[in-house]
Design a protein around this motif. Structure first.
Motif, PDB file in Angstrom:
ATOM      1  N   LYS A  45       0.841  -1.197   0.000  1.00 58.22           N
ATOM      2  CA  LYS A  45       0.000   0.000   0.000  1.00 58.22           C
ATOM      3  C   LYS A  45       0.877   1.249   0.000  1.00 58.22           C
ATOM      4  CE  LYS A  45      -3.758   0.056   2.526  1.00 58.22           C
ATOM      5  NZ  LYS A  45      -4.690   0.174   3.666  1.00 58.22           N
ATOM      6  N   GLN A  47       0.704   5.689   0.030  1.00 55.06           N
ATOM      7  CA  GLN A  47      -0.081   6.893   0.292  1.00 55.06           C
ATOM      8  C   GLN A  47       0.535   8.015  -0.532  1.00 55.06           C
ATOM      9  OE1 GLN A  47      -0.464   7.845   4.411  1.00 55.06           O
ATOM     10  NE2 GLN A  47      -1.251   9.887   4.013  1.00 55.06           N
ATOM     11  N   THR A  60      -4.883   6.586  -1.110  1.00 51.68           N
ATOM     12  CA  THR A  60      -4.044   5.395  -0.999  1.00 51.68           C
ATOM     13  C   THR A  60      -4.229   4.518  -2.229  1.00 51.68           C
ATOM     14  OG1 THR A  60      -5.728   4.166   0.240  1.00 51.68           O
ATOM     15  CG2 THR A  60      -4.077   5.347   1.527  1.00 51.68           C
ATOM     16  N   CYS A  62      -3.484   0.510  -3.316  1.00 47.72           N
ATOM     17  CA  CYS A  62      -3.212  -0.782  -2.683  1.00 47.72           C
ATOM     18  C   CYS A  62      -3.287  -1.905  -3.717  1.00 47.72           C
ATOM     19  CB  CYS A  62      -4.235  -1.028  -1.572  1.00 47.72           C
ATOM     20  SG  CYS A  62      -3.994  -2.575  -0.686  1.00 47.72           S
ATOM     21  N   ILE A  72      -6.821  -1.392  -5.401  1.00 48.71           N
ATOM     22  CA  ILE A  72      -7.805  -0.536  -4.730  1.00 48.71           C
ATOM     23  C   ILE A  72      -7.240   0.880  -4.670  1.00 48.71           C
ATOM     24  CG2 ILE A  72      -9.100  -0.115  -2.596  1.00 48.71           C
ATOM     25  CD1 ILE A  72      -8.534  -3.160  -1.966  1.00 48.71           C
ATOM     26  N   GLU A  74      -8.260   4.477  -3.027  1.00 42.67           N
ATOM     27  CA  GLU A  74      -9.190   5.018  -2.041  1.00 42.67           C
ATOM     28  C   GLU A  74      -8.841   6.467  -1.732  1.00 42.67           C
ATOM     29  OE1 GLU A  74     -11.144   3.588   2.135  1.00 42.67           O
ATOM     30  OE2 GLU A  74      -9.067   3.053   1.759  1.00 42.67           O
ATOM     31  N   SER A  75      -9.852   7.305  -1.752  1.00 40.23           N
ATOM     32  CA  SER A  75      -9.708   8.702  -1.374  1.00 40.23           C
ATOM     33  C   SER A  75     -10.547   8.923  -0.127  1.00 40.23           C
ATOM     34  CB  SER A  75     -10.200   9.617  -2.505  1.00 40.23           C
ATOM     35  OG  SER A  75     -10.295  10.943  -2.047  1.00 40.23           O
ATOM     36  N   ILE A  76      -9.869   9.194   0.994  1.00 44.38           N
ATOM     37  CA  ILE A  76     -10.564   9.448   2.253  1.00 44.38           C
ATOM     38  C   ILE A  76     -10.816  10.942   2.318  1.00 44.38           C
ATOM     39  CG2 ILE A  76     -10.397   9.296   4.767  1.00 44.38           C
ATOM     40  CD1 ILE A  76      -8.418   6.930   4.237  1.00 44.38           C
ATOM     41  N   GLY A  84     -15.231  11.463  -0.946  1.00 44.45           N
ATOM     42  CA  GLY A  84     -14.353  10.313  -0.863  1.00 44.45           C
ATOM     43  C   GLY A  84     -14.832   9.238  -1.818  1.00 44.45           C
ATOM     44  N   THR A  86     -13.907   5.052  -3.453  1.00 44.89           N
ATOM     45  CA  THR A  86     -13.123   3.824  -3.448  1.00 44.89           C
ATOM     46  C   THR A  86     -13.378   3.123  -4.770  1.00 44.89           C
ATOM     47  OG1 THR A  86     -13.303   3.591  -1.052  1.00 44.89           O
ATOM     48  CG2 THR A  86     -12.712   1.618  -2.299  1.00 44.89           C
ATOM     49  N   THR A  88     -12.304  -0.358  -6.791  1.00 47.70           N
ATOM     50  CA  THR A  88     -11.713  -1.684  -6.646  1.00 47.70           C
ATOM     51  C   THR A  88     -11.995  -2.477  -7.909  1.00 47.70           C
ATOM     52  OG1 THR A  88     -12.125  -1.637  -4.269  1.00 47.70           O
ATOM     53  CG2 THR A  88     -11.653  -3.773  -5.245  1.00 47.70           C
TER      54      THR A  88
END
Length: 149
Positions: A45, A47, A60, A62, A72, A74-76, A84, A86, A88
């Motif tokens: 993973k 960042q 992130t 992954c 994957i 992902e935006s938090i 945000g 995700t 996948t």
């Protein structure tokens, strides 16, 4: 735009499907490694810094090795924001491309979604020029290859 101009703007390097090694080359270029499952070497993973930190928050990337490897993204969301996402999908369905825009390498990681829609994540690389032979970087620092030719 004439057909000749369109042909000149196509990314000189593009492929669909990413191996773990290719994913790691991208991750090390655009981000910082934050997690690795060393036991089974099944997950790595990274960042990365978002372009719009106030609204995007943490991003992130992954890679999970399974029967079929999965990537994957992902935006938090940042504090006070609800933006945000995700994404996948199997590693075999992701596309990576390199192009030159505004005299820098632009790496695009994308995944096709609903009919006619594609989610894309862009990374700006070092100074470069687009020549008939491909991408040429300026200076002594070479940009690592992002995928096998």
């Amino acid at each position: 735009m004439c057909n000749n101009a369109q042909a000149q703007r196509k990314p000189p390097m593009s492929q669909t499907g990413l191996s773990r090694e290719e994913f790691v080359a991208i991750g090390e270029t655009v981000g910082e490694q934050v997690d690795t499952d060393i036991g089974g070497d099944s997950q790595v993973k990274y960042q990365m810094e978002p372009y719009y930190a106030d609204t995007t928050g943490e991003i992130t990337l992954c890679f999970k090795a399974q029967d079929e490897p999965v990537i994957i993204v992902e935006s938090i969301p940042a504090r006070g924001s609800e933006r945000g996402i995700t994404l996948t999908a199997p590693a075999s369905e992701w596309t990576v491309a390199n192009d030159v825009d505004d005299h820098n390498i632009i790496t695009t990681l994308s995944i096709a979604q609903e009919v006619g829609h594609t989610a894309e994540l862009y990374f700006r690389g070092p100074p470069a020029k687009l020549t008939p032979e491909g991408i040429v970087t300026d200076g002594p620092v070479e940009y690592p290859p992002l995928f096998n030719e």
